[in-house]
Write a protein that holds these residues in place. Structure first.
Motif, PDB file in Angstrom:
ATOM      1  N   GLU A 345      21.146  45.806  -1.144  1.00 18.97           N
ATOM      2  CA  GLU A 345      20.263  46.609  -0.296  1.00 18.97           C
ATOM      3  C   GLU A 345      20.998  47.823   0.266  1.00 18.97           C
ATOM      4  O   GLU A 345      20.456  48.943   0.290  1.00 18.97           O
ATOM      5  CB  GLU A 345      19.721  45.752   0.845  1.00 18.97           C
ATOM      6  CG  GLU A 345      18.724  44.689   0.414  1.00 18.97           C
ATOM      7  CD  GLU A 345      18.277  43.825   1.563  1.00 18.97           C
ATOM      8  OE1 GLU A 345      18.702  44.103   2.710  1.00 18.97           O
ATOM      9  OE2 GLU A 345      17.508  42.878   1.335  1.00 18.97           O
ATOM     10  N   GLU A 346      22.219  47.623   0.730  1.00 21.92           N
ATOM     11  CA  GLU A 346      22.989  48.723   1.295  1.00 21.92           C
ATOM     12  C   GLU A 346      23.330  49.761   0.230  1.00 21.92           C
ATOM     13  O   GLU A 346      23.324  50.969   0.495  1.00 21.92           O
ATOM     14  CB  GLU A 346      24.275  48.192   1.943  1.00 21.92           C
ATOM     15  CG  GLU A 346      24.064  47.252   3.116  1.00 21.92           C
ATOM     16  CD  GLU A 346      23.366  47.920   4.277  1.00 21.92           C
ATOM     17  OE1 GLU A 346      23.477  49.161   4.405  1.00 21.92           O
ATOM     18  OE2 GLU A 346      22.701  47.210   5.061  1.00 21.92           O
ATOM     19  N   TYR A 347      23.608  49.299  -0.973  1.00 22.78           N
ATOM     20  CA  TYR A 347      23.940  50.238  -2.056  1.00 22.78           C
ATOM     21  C   TYR A 347      22.714  51.068  -2.448  1.00 22.78           C
ATOM     22  O   TYR A 347      22.827  52.258  -2.776  1.00 22.78           O
ATOM     23  CB  TYR A 347      24.469  49.471  -3.264  1.00 22.78           C
ATOM     24  CG  TYR A 347      24.937  50.370  -4.387  1.00 22.78           C
ATOM     25  CD1 TYR A 347      26.125  51.093  -4.276  1.00 22.78           C
ATOM     26  CD2 TYR A 347      24.180  50.518  -5.552  1.00 22.78           C
ATOM     27  CE1 TYR A 347      26.555  51.925  -5.299  1.00 22.78           C
ATOM     28  CE2 TYR A 347      24.594  51.343  -6.579  1.00 22.78           C
ATOM     29  CZ  TYR A 347      25.786  52.047  -6.447  1.00 22.78           C
ATOM     30  OH  TYR A 347      26.200  52.884  -7.466  1.00 22.78           O
ATOM     31  N   LYS A 351      24.672  54.187  -0.014  1.00 22.27           N
ATOM     32  CA  LYS A 351      26.034  53.975   0.456  1.00 22.27           C
ATOM     33  C   LYS A 351      26.958  53.822  -0.744  1.00 22.27           C
ATOM     34  O   LYS A 351      26.536  53.435  -1.835  1.00 22.27           O
ATOM     35  CB  LYS A 351      26.118  52.724   1.336  1.00 22.27           C
ATOM     36  CG  LYS A 351      25.584  52.895   2.752  1.00 22.27           C
ATOM     37  CD  LYS A 351      25.905  51.664   3.579  1.00 22.27           C
ATOM     38  CE  LYS A 351      25.579  51.873   5.051  1.00 22.27           C
ATOM     39  NZ  LYS A 351      24.162  52.043   5.311  1.00 22.27           N
ATOM     40  N   THR A 352      28.243  54.091  -0.535  1.00 13.88           N
ATOM     41  CA  THR A 352      29.220  53.830  -1.588  1.00 13.88           C
ATOM     42  C   THR A 352      29.412  52.331  -1.729  1.00 13.88           C
ATOM     43  O   THR A 352      28.989  51.554  -0.867  1.00 13.88           O
ATOM     44  CB  THR A 352      30.569  54.482  -1.247  1.00 13.88           C
ATOM     45  OG1 THR A 352      31.081  53.872  -0.043  1.00 13.88           O
ATOM     46  CG2 THR A 352      30.422  55.994  -1.053  1.00 13.88           C
ATOM     47  N   VAL A 353      30.055  51.928  -2.806  1.00 13.11           N
ATOM     48  CA  VAL A 353      30.243  50.495  -3.041  1.00 13.11           C
ATOM     49  C   VAL A 353      31.039  49.876  -1.900  1.00 13.11           C
ATOM     50  O   VAL A 353      30.665  48.827  -1.354  1.00 13.11           O
ATOM     51  CB  VAL A 353      30.951  50.256  -4.380  1.00 13.11           C
ATOM     52  CG1 VAL A 353      31.263  48.766  -4.546  1.00 13.11           C
ATOM     53  CG2 VAL A 353      30.104  50.741  -5.529  1.00 13.11           C
ATOM     54  N   ARG A 363      26.822  42.860   8.709  1.00 10.33           N
ATOM     55  CA  ARG A 363      25.459  42.538   9.121  1.00 10.33           C
ATOM     56  C   ARG A 363      25.054  41.108   8.755  1.00 10.33           C
ATOM     57  O   ARG A 363      24.020  40.631   9.236  1.00 10.33           O
ATOM     58  CB  ARG A 363      24.482  43.541   8.489  1.00 10.33           C
ATOM     59  CG  ARG A 363      24.650  44.957   9.038  1.00 10.33           C
ATOM     60  CD  ARG A 363      23.611  45.895   8.459  1.00 10.33           C
ATOM     61  NE  ARG A 363      23.728  47.226   9.045  1.00 10.33           N
ATOM     62  CZ  ARG A 363      22.958  48.273   8.725  1.00 10.33           C
ATOM     63  NH1 ARG A 363      22.002  48.115   7.801  1.00 10.33           N
ATOM     64  NH2 ARG A 363      23.135  49.442   9.295  1.00 10.33           N
ATOM     65  N   SER A 364      25.827  40.472   7.911  1.00  7.07           N
ATOM     66  CA  SER A 364      25.507  39.096   7.515  1.00  7.07           C
ATOM     67  C   SER A 364      26.133  38.056   8.427  1.00  7.07           C
ATOM     68  O   SER A 364      25.777  36.870   8.361  1.00  7.07           O
ATOM     69  CB  SER A 364      25.965  38.844   6.077  1.00  7.07           C
ATOM     70  OG  SER A 364      25.330  39.708   5.171  1.00  7.07           O
ATOM     71  N   VAL A 365      27.069  38.490   9.278  1.00  9.91           N
ATOM     72  CA  VAL A 365      27.810  37.547  10.122  1.00  9.91           C
ATOM     73  C   VAL A 365      26.865  36.728  10.994  1.00  9.91           C
ATOM     74  O   VAL A 365      26.928  35.482  11.029  1.00  9.91           O
ATOM     75  CB  VAL A 365      28.842  38.281  10.994  1.00  9.91           C
ATOM     76  CG1 VAL A 365      29.410  37.341  12.049  1.00  9.91           C
ATOM     77  CG2 VAL A 365      29.961  38.832  10.144  1.00  9.91           C
ATOM     78  N   LEU A 431      29.987  44.778 -10.062  1.00 12.48           N
ATOM     79  CA  LEU A 431      29.205  44.029  -9.084  1.00 12.48           C
ATOM     80  C   LEU A 431      27.713  43.996  -9.413  1.00 12.48           C
ATOM     81  O   LEU A 431      26.918  43.453  -8.638  1.00 12.48           O
ATOM     82  CB  LEU A 431      29.392  44.628  -7.682  1.00 12.48           C
ATOM     83  CG  LEU A 431      30.821  44.599  -7.120  1.00 12.48           C
ATOM     84  CD1 LEU A 431      30.857  45.245  -5.746  1.00 12.48           C
ATOM     85  CD2 LEU A 431      31.362  43.199  -7.057  1.00 12.48           C
ATOM     86  N   LYS A 432      27.335  44.583 -10.550  1.00 13.67           N
ATOM     87  CA  LYS A 432      25.926  44.650 -10.984  1.00 13.67           C
ATOM     88  C   LYS A 432      25.045  45.311  -9.931  1.00 13.67           C
ATOM     89  O   LYS A 432      23.997  44.772  -9.534  1.00 13.67           O
ATOM     90  CB  LYS A 432      25.401  43.238 -11.306  1.00 13.67           C
ATOM     91  CG  LYS A 432      25.761  42.765 -12.696  1.00 13.67           C
ATOM     92  CD  LYS A 432      24.900  41.580 -13.118  1.00 13.67           C
ATOM     93  CE  LYS A 432      25.139  41.256 -14.583  1.00 13.67           C
ATOM     94  NZ  LYS A 432      24.241  40.163 -15.067  1.00 13.67           N
ATOM     95  N   LEU A 433      25.476  46.487  -9.482  1.00 14.90           N
ATOM     96  CA  LEU A 433      24.718  47.232  -8.482  1.00 14.90           C
ATOM     97  C   LEU A 433      23.967  48.370  -9.169  1.00 14.90           C
ATOM     98  O   LEU A 433      24.498  49.057 -10.037  1.00 14.90           O
ATOM     99  CB  LEU A 433      25.655  47.792  -7.408  1.00 14.90           C
ATOM    100  CG  LEU A 433      26.462  46.765  -6.612  1.00 14.90           C
ATOM    101  CD1 LEU A 433      27.393  47.467  -5.638  1.00 14.90           C
ATOM    102  CD2 LEU A 433      25.566  45.798  -5.888  1.00 14.90           C
ATOM    103  N   LYS A 434      22.730  48.594  -8.760  1.00 15.59           N
ATOM    104  CA  LYS A 434      21.920  49.696  -9.291  1.00 15.59           C
ATOM    105  C   LYS A 434      21.150  50.349  -8.155  1.00 15.59           C
ATOM    106  O   LYS A 434      20.684  49.672  -7.245  1.00 15.59           O
ATOM    107  CB  LYS A 434      20.935  49.171 -10.344  1.00 15.59           C
ATOM    108  CG  LYS A 434      21.584  48.666 -11.625  1.00 15.59           C
ATOM    109  CD  LYS A 434      20.515  48.224 -12.616  1.00 15.59           C
ATOM    110  CE  LYS A 434      21.160  47.712 -13.899  1.00 15.59           C
ATOM    111  NZ  LYS A 434      20.128  47.261 -14.887  1.00 15.59           N
ATOM    112  N   ARG A 435      21.062  51.693  -8.242  1.00 16.49           N
ATOM    113  CA  ARG A 435      20.257  52.410  -7.261  1.00 16.49           C
ATOM    114  C   ARG A 435      18.833  52.538  -7.784  1.00 16.49           C
ATOM    115  O   ARG A 435      18.587  52.537  -8.996  1.00 16.49           O
ATOM    116  CB  ARG A 435      20.833  53.801  -7.016  1.00 16.49           C
ATOM    117  CG  ARG A 435      22.243  53.789  -6.434  1.00 16.49           C
ATOM    118  CD  ARG A 435      22.631  55.177  -6.002  1.00 16.49           C
ATOM    119  NE  ARG A 435      24.043  55.265  -5.690  1.00 16.49           N
ATOM    120  CZ  ARG A 435      24.601  54.927  -4.539  1.00 16.49           C
ATOM    121  NH1 ARG A 435      23.834  54.440  -3.565  1.00 16.49           N
ATOM    122  NH2 ARG A 435      25.899  55.064  -4.349  1.00 16.49           N
TER     123      ARG A 435
END
Length: 438
Positions: A345-347, A351-353, A363-365, A431-435
């Motif tokens: 979601e952040e990516y 945001k950068t990786v 934010r998950s803490v 990390l398999k991230l896509k915008r």
């Protein structure tokens, strides 16, 4: 963190994990001057309960033929009594069954329990018969169990020395009788009887005999000393629960297979191992490199859980405990999934990786800690309220909740930060991230 530091730290962590994995799972021979010894691994050092490892069985048969009174024996009541007493001594997976002996047609009972160093004395304690009586040194009966509220094991540690006691709580009437007996002994003209001797008997068996002073009584409670923890726990059980109605003869011990079937421990291990492999492969397929990091974190979690089973005293692993460990594994998977979804979601929000990873963990803490705190409190409630095998589940799951929080928030984050410099521009693919397409 630059690439060289990342590689160095990853190599160190990899070596530590490999060594820990070998110590946890492998068995091998160690050379010594007096011959070789087999290293049993951390996993082999975990104490297993009777449902996984097997144990011993004892047959309890009536010492006298009481055919005419046989209808007075309720087998269900005897089974329940034996199970409660075994549970009080720590045999959470013991099995008690009733059957009719062909020779006398009376009920006999088979007790299957974990084989321990104290199994023989424990079964004798559990099967003892008679009524509890408190007497003075002359054999005069003061009162029975009707004036006793409770008897429980307690310990006190002073200057690294632990003393073991049984705390007896009396009713007001019982306390008055005891204090009057102590005063009577102190005022006796016979100099040899100025000290009061308290004797506690169960049927024909003398459980305790020692001098008692009024100063020993505090807040309706009397502490009687025992030589060690095992004896104190046995004594507390006998005083609090009394004896069976009839006397039973105890057979010699017989070896029995695990209550869950032959090779129960090995089958359970391989089933859990297969489940872990499936979970790790699924994480890698869905989340790529992040899934691989999660898999390493989960594997590290399992090894640390096994180590804790050895370090924390008094844990005997049964099937319920295994279920507790696997439940904690699923909690770790869920926590990692929360973080991985947050990173995506952040990516997507440009945001950068590195920034996406940092923000996601931050934010998950709260979400993860809220879940872990609720489950930790639930484990504590189960430990103090529940009995039997559920207690073992509460212990392993409670330990797992704490380890899950630490490994998820710190160890996995460290692995991610060390992995990112190795891929640089390809970190999104790793990390398999896509915008989202604009």
């Amino acid at each position: 963190m630059n690439k060289k530091k990342s590689i160095a730290l990853l190599v160190i962590i990899s070596i530590v994990l490999v060594v820990l994995a070998v110590l946890t799972f492998a068995q091998f021979r160690l050379p010594f001057k007096n011959g070789t010894k087999i290293y049993q691994s951390f996993l082999g050092a975990v104490a297993l309960d009777g449902d996984l490892e097997g144990g011993v069985a004892y047959d309890l048969t009536l010492t006298d033929d009481i055919t005419e009174e046989g209808d007075d024996i309720d087998p269900k009541d005897v089974v329940l009594t034996l199970e409660k007493r075994l549970e009080a001594l720590g045999y959470t997976t013991s099995v008690v069954t009733a059957y009719r002996a062909k020779e006398t047609d009376n009920y006999s009972f088979r007790v299957e329990m974990k084989n321990t160093d104290t199994a023989a004395t424990d079964i004798a304690v559990v099967a003892r018969y008679g009524e509890i009586e408190f007497t003075d040194g002359s054999g005069n009966i003061l009162f029975g169990d009707e004036e006793l509220k409770s008897a429980r094991y307690v310990s006190q540690t002073v200057s690294a020395t632990t003393s073991h006691y049984v705390e007896l709580k009396f009713t007001d009437d019982g306390l008055k009788i005891l204090e009057d007996a102590i005063d009577a002994a102190a005022s006796s003209e016979d100099s040899s009887s100025t000290q009061f001797t308290l004797k506690i008997t169960l049927g024909d068996t003398e459980l305790f005999s020692s001098t008692v002073e009024k100063d020993y009584i505090q807040q309706n409670s009397l502490l009687i000393t025992s030589s060690d923890e095992t004896t104190a726990r046995q004594l507390a059980l006998q005083i609090s629960s009394g004896g069976l109605k009839y006397e039973y003869e105890i057979s010699d011990p017989m070896t029995v297979t695990p209550s869950l079937g032959e090779n129960a421990a090995a089958l359970t291990f391989w089933a859990c191992f297969a489940a872990l492999i499936v979970i790790i492969i699924a994480l890698c397929v869905v989340y790529g490199g992040f899934g691989a990091i999660s898999g390493v974190s989960i594997f590290f979690f399992v090894m640390m859980e096994i180590v804790m089973l050895i370090l924390v005293p008094g844990i005997t692993l049964n099937f319920a405990g295994v279920v507790g460990i696997m439940a904690a594994v699923l909690l770790t998977v869920d926590s990692m999934a929360i973080i991985m979804h947050r990173v995506r979601e952040e990516y997507r929000n440009d945001k950068t990786v590195k920034a996406a990873v940092k923000t996601a963990y931050k934010r998950s803490v709260l979400s993860i800690l809220e879940i872990d705190c609720v489950l930790a409190v639930l484990s504590l409630l189960m430990f103090f309220i529940c009995k039997g095998a559920v207690v073992n589940f509460a212990v392993t799951f409670g330990i797992g909740v704490v380890l899950s929080a630490l490994i998820t928030m710190f160890f996995s984050q460290l692995l991610v930060y060390m992995a990112l410099p190795l891929f640089k521009e390809k970190s999104e693919k790793f990390l398999k991230l896509k915008r989202e397409a604009k």
